[in-house]
Design an enzyme around this catalytic site. Structure first.
Site, mmCIF file in Angstrom:
data_model
loop_
_atom_site.group_PDB
_atom_site.id
_atom_site.type_symbol
_atom_site.label_atom_id
_atom_site.label_comp_id
_atom_site.label_asym_id
_atom_site.label_seq_id
_atom_site.Cartn_x
_atom_site.Cartn_y
_atom_site.Cartn_z
ATOM 1 C CG HIS A 155 -4.205 -1.066 -0.499
ATOM 2 N ND1 HIS A 155 -3.952 -0.935 0.845
ATOM 3 C CD2 HIS A 155 -4.684 -2.315 -0.672
ATOM 4 C CE1 HIS A 155 -4.278 -2.067 1.460
ATOM 5 N NE2 HIS A 155 -4.708 -2.922 0.554
ATOM 6 C CB SER A 192 -0.935 -0.044 1.217
ATOM 7 O OG SER A 192 -1.933 0.951 1.120
ATOM 8 C CG ASP A 223 -5.543 -5.636 2.918
ATOM 9 O OD1 ASP A 223 -6.027 -6.731 3.267
ATOM 10 O OD2 ASP A 223 -5.567 -5.225 1.744
#
Length: 189
Positions: free
Chosen positions: A39, A12, A133
């Site tokens: 992401h 991310s 995540d």
């Protein structure tokens, strides 16, 4: 190290420089499949596959189509706004269900599905990010006998995601980006 069938990389915020370093580190003749989950903004056009392809020394990188058959020596980038799952018949499934940890694609979703299909034949790598995540997905990889690597939080631009993964998965191995790259170079079949 023979036997690996898949490498899955999740990242991310702050992970793009490390992803490009890891792509450069892949062995020239790698036979396994690589899945990348990043992401990204949902409703903004993205050329991430083109950007990454320019960093990977001739490696074939693409955003897969739904039900595409997985091939070795390929890098698959999860399309923005879709979860990427691996099916038992070695095809890719794109899913538009609810975000997980505010993210679609979700690293957890991909890690969990890759673990179910490839079991001990998977290496999962979790990089920099600002949420949690990937932590639960790494647990699935470990439970199936796969290898779980986490970017050392001290080297991450956003350490929250790798730190959450290490807190939940005591058997995950923390490595600097350079050590992860060195490890990937050993994965020839």
């Amino acid at each position: 190290m023979a036997g690996y069938k898949a490498v899955v990389i999740g990242g991310s915020a702050g992970s793009i420089p490390v992803v490009t370093e890891l792509l450069r580190a892949l062995p020239l003749n790698f036979k396994f499949s690589v899945f990348i989950v990043l992401h990204r903004l949902k409703n903004v056009p993205s050329s991430m596959d083109v950007i990454l392809a320019g960093k990977g020394k001739g490696i074939y990188i693409k955003e897969p189509d739904d039900k595409e058959v997985i091939q070795g020596h390929r890098v698959y980038l999860a399309p923005q706004n879709y979860h990427l799952l691996i099916e038992a018949d070695h095809t890719i499934s794109l899913d538009y269900s609810e975000p997980v940890h505010y993210s679609r694609p979700s690293i957890d979703v991909t890690f969990e599905s890759v673990a179910q299909v490839y079991a001990a034949g998977v290496v999962a790598v979790l990089l920099s990010g600002a949420n949690q995540d990937g932590a639960d997905g790494l647990r699935s990889v470990i439970d199936q006998g796969g290898t779980a690597i986490v970017q050392d939080p001290a080297t991450a631009e956003y350490p929250a995601m790798p730190q959450a993964a290490l807190n939940r998965n005591k058997s995950a191995v923390a490595m600097t980006p350079e050590k992860i790259a060195s490890f990937l170079q050993t994965l020839n079949d």
